[in-house]
Design an enzyme around this catalytic site. Structure first.
Site, short mmCIF file in Angstrom:
data_model
loop_
_atom_site.label_atom_id
_atom_site.label_comp_id
_atom_site.label_asym_id
_atom_site.label_seq_id
_atom_site.Cartn_x
_atom_site.Cartn_y
_atom_site.Cartn_z
N HIS A 1 46.92 48.55 42.08
CA HIS A 1 45.35 48.83 43.42
C HIS A 1 45.11 49.44 44.54
O HIS A 1 44.42 50.55 44.56
CB HIS A 1 45.11 47.75 43.17
CG HIS A 1 44.20 47.41 41.36
ND1 HIS A 1 43.59 47.48 40.98
CD2 HIS A 1 45.45 46.46 40.76
CE1 HIS A 1 43.47 47.07 39.07
NE2 HIS A 1 43.83 45.68 40.05
N ASP B 1 41.79 47.90 36.05
CA ASP B 1 41.42 46.75 35.13
C ASP B 1 40.18 46.85 34.66
O ASP B 1 39.19 47.28 34.62
CB ASP B 1 40.91 45.53 36.16
CG ASP B 1 41.96 44.82 37.27
OD1 ASP B 1 43.17 45.19 36.85
OD2 ASP B 1 41.32 44.27 37.82
N GLU C 1 48.16 38.80 32.90
CA GLU C 1 46.37 39.90 32.74
C GLU C 1 46.46 40.55 31.28
O GLU C 1 46.41 41.85 31.92
CB GLU C 1 45.85 40.09 33.97
CG GLU C 1 46.44 38.92 35.02
CD GLU C 1 45.82 40.18 36.39
OE1 GLU C 1 45.76 41.35 36.74
OE2 GLU C 1 46.40 39.26 37.56
N HIS D 1 44.90 44.17 32.88
CA HIS D 1 45.18 45.04 33.95
C HIS D 1 46.07 46.43 33.47
O HIS D 1 47.21 45.63 32.82
CB HIS D 1 45.88 43.60 35.15
CG HIS D 1 46.81 44.89 36.12
ND1 HIS D 1 46.45 44.57 37.09
CD2 HIS D 1 47.88 45.59 35.69
CE1 HIS D 1 47.47 45.37 38.62
NE2 HIS D 1 48.39 45.66 37.88
ZN LIG Z 1 44.73 44.65 38.07
#
Ligand SMILES: [Zn+2]
Length: 261
Positions: free
Chosen positions: A173, A180, A237, A240
Protein backbone atom coordinates in the site's frame (compact mmCIF):
# COMPACT_ATOMS: atom_id res chain seq x y z
CA UNK A 1 38.61 66.87 -56.89
CA UNK A 2 34.96 66.42 -56.37
CA UNK A 3 32.48 69.27 -56.48
CA UNK A 4 28.69 69.25 -55.88
CA UNK A 5 26.27 71.68 -57.33
CA UNK A 6 23.36 72.86 -55.05
CA UNK A 7 20.98 70.78 -57.19
CA UNK A 8 23.23 67.82 -56.75
CA UNK A 9 23.24 68.40 -52.94
CA UNK A 10 19.43 68.50 -52.87
CA UNK A 11 19.32 65.35 -54.97
CA UNK A 12 21.83 63.56 -52.68
CA UNK A 13 19.94 64.69 -49.56
CA UNK A 14 16.71 63.37 -51.04
CA UNK A 15 18.41 60.06 -51.83
CA UNK A 16 19.76 59.81 -48.26
CA UNK A 17 16.28 60.44 -46.79
CA UNK A 18 14.89 57.69 -49.06
CA UNK A 19 17.59 55.28 -47.87
CA UNK A 20 16.81 56.19 -44.22
CA UNK A 21 13.11 55.53 -44.76
CA UNK A 22 13.85 52.20 -46.43
CA UNK A 23 16.25 51.20 -43.63
CA UNK A 24 13.69 52.20 -41.00
CA UNK A 25 11.02 50.12 -42.74
CA UNK A 26 13.38 47.14 -42.99
CA UNK A 27 14.24 47.49 -39.30
CA UNK A 28 10.57 47.54 -38.25
CA UNK A 29 9.83 44.51 -40.43
CA UNK A 30 12.73 42.61 -38.87
CA UNK A 31 11.62 43.40 -35.30
CA UNK A 32 8.03 42.47 -36.12
CA UNK A 33 9.19 39.15 -37.55
CA UNK A 34 11.21 38.38 -34.45
CA UNK A 35 8.39 39.22 -32.04
CA UNK A 36 5.58 37.66 -34.04
CA UNK A 37 1.96 38.73 -33.79
CA UNK A 38 1.05 39.71 -30.22
CA UNK A 39 -1.76 37.16 -30.00
CA UNK A 40 0.40 34.20 -30.99
CA UNK A 41 1.13 31.96 -27.95
CA UNK A 42 4.72 30.90 -27.35
CA UNK A 43 5.61 27.47 -28.68
CA UNK A 44 4.74 24.61 -26.31
CA UNK A 45 7.60 23.41 -24.16
CA UNK A 46 8.31 19.71 -24.46
CA UNK A 47 9.58 18.00 -21.32
CA UNK A 48 10.62 14.51 -22.22
CA UNK A 49 10.85 13.56 -18.54
CA UNK A 50 7.13 13.96 -18.03
CA UNK A 51 4.72 11.08 -18.72
CA UNK A 52 2.47 11.45 -21.69
CA UNK A 53 -0.75 13.08 -20.55
CA UNK A 54 -4.17 12.30 -21.88
CA UNK A 55 -5.23 15.67 -23.24
CA UNK A 56 -8.92 14.79 -22.96
CA UNK A 57 -8.69 15.96 -19.34
CA UNK A 58 -6.48 18.73 -18.01
CA UNK A 59 -7.09 18.42 -14.27
CA UNK A 60 -4.01 18.89 -12.17
CA UNK A 61 -4.17 18.62 -8.41
CA UNK A 62 -1.63 20.10 -6.04
CA UNK A 63 -0.31 17.76 -3.38
CA UNK A 64 1.35 18.70 -0.10
CA UNK A 65 4.62 17.16 -1.17
CA UNK A 66 4.92 19.43 -4.16
CA UNK A 67 4.13 16.64 -6.60
CA UNK A 68 1.81 17.62 -9.40
CA UNK A 69 -0.72 14.91 -9.97
CA UNK A 70 -1.17 14.56 -13.70
CA UNK A 71 -4.11 13.07 -15.42
CA UNK A 72 -3.98 9.44 -16.37
CA UNK A 73 -0.80 8.64 -18.29
CA UNK A 74 -1.32 6.69 -21.47
CA UNK A 75 -0.24 3.08 -21.80
CA UNK A 76 3.50 2.76 -21.86
CA UNK A 77 4.02 5.97 -19.91
CA UNK A 78 5.91 6.10 -16.64
CA UNK A 79 4.51 3.30 -14.47
CA UNK A 80 5.43 5.10 -11.27
CA UNK A 81 3.29 8.14 -12.10
CA UNK A 82 0.44 8.74 -9.69
CA UNK A 83 -3.14 8.42 -10.82
CA UNK A 84 -6.17 9.66 -8.91
CA UNK A 85 -8.67 6.91 -9.57
CA UNK A 86 -11.58 9.11 -8.49
CA UNK A 87 -10.71 11.72 -11.09
CA UNK A 88 -10.01 9.22 -13.79
CA UNK A 89 -12.93 6.89 -13.18
CA UNK A 90 -15.58 8.35 -10.86
CA UNK A 91 -17.80 5.38 -11.71
CA UNK A 92 -15.56 3.17 -9.56
CA UNK A 93 -17.06 3.52 -6.10
CA UNK A 94 -14.98 4.51 -3.12
CA UNK A 95 -15.42 4.08 0.61
CA UNK A 96 -11.95 4.89 1.90
CA UNK A 97 -12.37 3.56 5.40
CA UNK A 98 -9.26 5.11 6.95
CA UNK A 99 -10.65 8.54 6.08
CA UNK A 100 -13.34 7.83 8.68
CA UNK A 101 -13.58 6.00 11.99
CA UNK A 102 -15.43 3.14 10.28
CA UNK A 103 -12.45 0.80 10.45
CA UNK A 104 -11.15 -1.89 12.76
CA UNK A 105 -9.21 0.62 14.85
CA UNK A 106 -12.04 3.16 15.02
CA UNK A 107 -9.35 5.65 14.12
CA UNK A 108 -9.35 8.21 11.31
CA UNK A 109 -5.97 7.93 9.60
CA UNK A 110 -6.41 10.13 6.51
CA UNK A 111 -7.65 13.73 6.49
CA UNK A 112 -9.84 12.81 3.53
CA UNK A 113 -10.34 9.86 1.25
CA UNK A 114 -8.60 9.64 -2.09
CA UNK A 115 -7.65 6.59 -4.11
CA UNK A 116 -4.19 7.24 -5.52
CA UNK A 117 -2.42 4.44 -7.34
CA UNK A 118 0.64 4.01 -9.51
CA UNK A 119 -0.30 4.14 -13.18
CA UNK A 120 0.69 0.52 -13.66
CA UNK A 121 -1.71 -0.53 -10.92
CA UNK A 122 -4.55 1.83 -11.83
CA UNK A 123 -4.64 0.52 -15.40
CA UNK A 124 -5.25 -2.99 -14.11
CA UNK A 125 -7.93 -1.93 -11.62
CA UNK A 126 -9.76 -0.02 -14.36
CA UNK A 127 -9.50 -3.02 -16.65
CA UNK A 128 -11.00 -5.25 -13.94
CA UNK A 129 -13.84 -2.79 -13.39
CA UNK A 130 -14.53 -2.61 -17.12
CA UNK A 131 -14.81 -6.37 -17.28
CA UNK A 132 -17.29 -6.41 -14.39
CA UNK A 133 -19.34 -3.70 -16.04
CA UNK A 134 -20.15 -6.04 -18.91
CA UNK A 135 -22.25 -7.92 -16.35
CA UNK A 136 -23.68 -4.84 -14.65
CA UNK A 137 -21.20 -5.12 -11.77
CA UNK A 138 -18.33 -2.91 -10.66
CA UNK A 139 -15.60 -2.30 -8.11
CA UNK A 140 -15.62 -0.46 -4.81
CA UNK A 141 -12.35 0.66 -3.23
CA UNK A 142 -11.73 0.55 0.52
CA UNK A 143 -8.06 1.58 0.47
CA UNK A 144 -5.42 2.35 -2.13
CA UNK A 145 -2.09 4.12 -1.69
CA UNK A 146 -1.26 4.64 1.97
CA UNK A 147 1.53 7.12 2.84
CA UNK A 148 4.25 5.83 5.18
CA UNK A 149 3.25 8.31 7.93
CA UNK A 150 -0.25 6.77 7.85
CA UNK A 151 1.33 3.32 8.13
CA UNK A 152 3.17 4.59 11.19
CA UNK A 153 -0.12 5.78 12.72
CA UNK A 154 -1.63 2.31 12.19
CA UNK A 155 1.47 0.68 13.63
CA UNK A 156 1.47 2.96 16.67
CA UNK A 157 -2.11 1.90 17.35
CA UNK A 158 -1.59 -1.80 16.55
CA UNK A 159 2.11 -2.83 16.69
CA UNK A 160 1.33 -6.40 15.65
CA UNK A 161 2.77 -7.65 12.36
CA UNK A 162 -0.11 -10.11 11.95
CA UNK A 163 -2.43 -7.19 11.27
CA UNK A 164 -0.27 -4.22 10.30
CA UNK A 165 2.95 -4.21 8.27
CA UNK A 166 5.73 -2.46 10.23
CA UNK A 167 6.55 0.91 8.62
CA UNK A 168 10.24 -0.06 8.67
CA UNK A 169 9.43 -2.84 6.21
CA UNK A 170 6.80 -0.97 4.25
CA UNK A 171 3.62 -2.40 2.76
CA UNK A 172 2.65 -2.55 -0.89
CA UNK A 173 0.00 0.00 0.00
CA UNK A 174 2.93 2.35 0.77
CA UNK A 175 4.16 1.76 -2.79
CA UNK A 176 0.78 2.56 -4.33
CA UNK A 177 0.58 -0.99 -5.64
CA UNK A 178 -1.97 -2.62 -3.32
CA UNK A 179 -5.72 -2.22 -3.19
CA UNK A 180 -8.45 -3.23 -0.77
CA UNK A 181 -11.66 -3.67 -2.70
CA UNK A 182 -14.84 -5.57 -3.31
CA UNK A 183 -17.44 -6.10 -6.03
CA UNK A 184 -20.72 -4.18 -6.16
CA UNK A 185 -23.89 -4.71 -8.15
CA UNK A 186 -25.49 -2.20 -10.53
CA UNK A 187 -27.02 -0.36 -7.56
CA UNK A 188 -23.71 -0.09 -5.75
CA UNK A 189 -24.56 -2.79 -3.21
CA UNK A 190 -21.62 -4.87 -2.06
CA UNK A 191 -21.74 -8.54 -2.97
CA UNK A 192 -21.73 -10.79 0.08
CA UNK A 193 -18.14 -11.74 0.83
CA UNK A 194 -18.91 -13.30 4.21
CA UNK A 195 -17.26 -10.59 6.33
CA UNK A 196 -16.84 -6.85 6.27
CA UNK A 197 -13.60 -5.22 5.12
CA UNK A 198 -10.92 -5.36 7.84
CA UNK A 199 -12.51 -8.29 9.64
CA UNK A 200 -9.54 -9.90 11.32
CA UNK A 201 -10.23 -13.55 11.86
CA UNK A 202 -10.17 -16.86 10.03
CA UNK A 203 -13.56 -16.18 8.41
CA UNK A 204 -11.87 -13.62 6.15
CA UNK A 205 -9.21 -16.13 5.01
CA UNK A 206 -9.21 -17.39 1.43
CA UNK A 207 -8.89 -20.89 2.86
CA UNK A 208 -12.05 -20.57 4.97
CA UNK A 209 -14.75 -22.54 3.18
CA UNK A 210 -17.52 -22.87 5.77
CA UNK A 211 -19.53 -20.22 3.98
CA UNK A 212 -22.61 -20.19 1.68
CA UNK A 213 -21.79 -21.16 -1.89
CA UNK A 214 -22.73 -17.70 -3.13
CA UNK A 215 -20.13 -16.13 -0.82
CA UNK A 216 -17.47 -18.56 -2.02
CA UNK A 217 -18.42 -17.80 -5.63
CA UNK A 218 -18.18 -14.05 -5.00
CA UNK A 219 -14.75 -14.35 -3.44
CA UNK A 220 -13.62 -16.61 -6.26
CA UNK A 221 -14.85 -14.07 -8.80
CA UNK A 222 -12.80 -11.30 -7.18
CA UNK A 223 -9.78 -13.58 -6.89
CA UNK A 224 -9.87 -14.62 -10.54
CA UNK A 225 -10.53 -11.08 -11.71
CA UNK A 226 -7.48 -9.74 -9.89
CA UNK A 227 -5.13 -12.66 -10.49
CA UNK A 228 -5.81 -12.43 -14.22
CA UNK A 229 -4.32 -8.91 -14.05
CA UNK A 230 -1.20 -9.88 -12.13
CA UNK A 231 -2.39 -9.15 -8.61
CA UNK A 232 -1.61 -11.53 -5.76
CA UNK A 233 -3.96 -12.21 -2.86
CA UNK A 234 -2.97 -12.33 0.77
CA UNK A 235 -3.99 -15.42 2.69
CA UNK A 236 -5.83 -13.70 5.52
CA UNK A 237 -7.80 -10.92 3.77
CA UNK A 238 -10.24 -11.57 0.92
CA UNK A 239 -10.24 -7.84 0.04
CA UNK A 240 -6.49 -7.25 -0.32
CA UNK A 241 -4.62 -7.56 -3.64
CA UNK A 242 -1.12 -6.38 -4.45
CA UNK A 243 1.06 -6.07 -7.51
CA UNK A 244 4.43 -7.29 -6.26
CA UNK A 245 6.71 -4.83 -7.99
CA UNK A 246 9.41 -3.40 -5.76
CA UNK A 247 10.51 -1.07 -8.56
CA UNK A 248 7.52 0.98 -7.42
CA UNK A 249 9.11 2.81 -4.50
CA UNK A 250 7.77 3.32 -1.01
CA UNK A 251 6.39 6.81 -0.58
CA UNK A 252 5.54 9.32 2.13
CA UNK A 253 3.65 11.60 -0.23
CA UNK A 254 0.39 12.84 1.22
CA UNK A 255 -2.52 14.32 -0.66
CA UNK A 256 -4.26 17.61 -0.54
CA UNK A 257 -7.82 17.68 0.77
CA UNK A 258 -8.65 21.14 -0.49
CA UNK A 259 -10.92 21.43 -3.50
CA UNK A 260 -9.26 21.26 -6.88
CA UNK A 261 -7.60 24.68 -7.36
ZN1 LIG B 1 -4.74 -4.04 2.01
Amino acid sequence: MCRFSPEAKVQTYANMKSIQVILLALCCTLIACQQGPSDTPPPAQTDTNQPTVDTSSQDTLPLHSGYQLKTFPSAGANDTAWVDLGLERPDILQDIRYASTNNFMKLQIYDCGRCLLRAKVARRVIDAHDELQKEGLGLKMFDCYRPLPAQQKLWDKMPDARYVTPPSKGSYHNRGSAVDLTIVDSLGRELDMGTDFDFFGSKAYHTYTDLPQQVLDNRKRLLQLMQARGFSPTRTEWWHYALYDKRLPLSSMTWDCKPNL
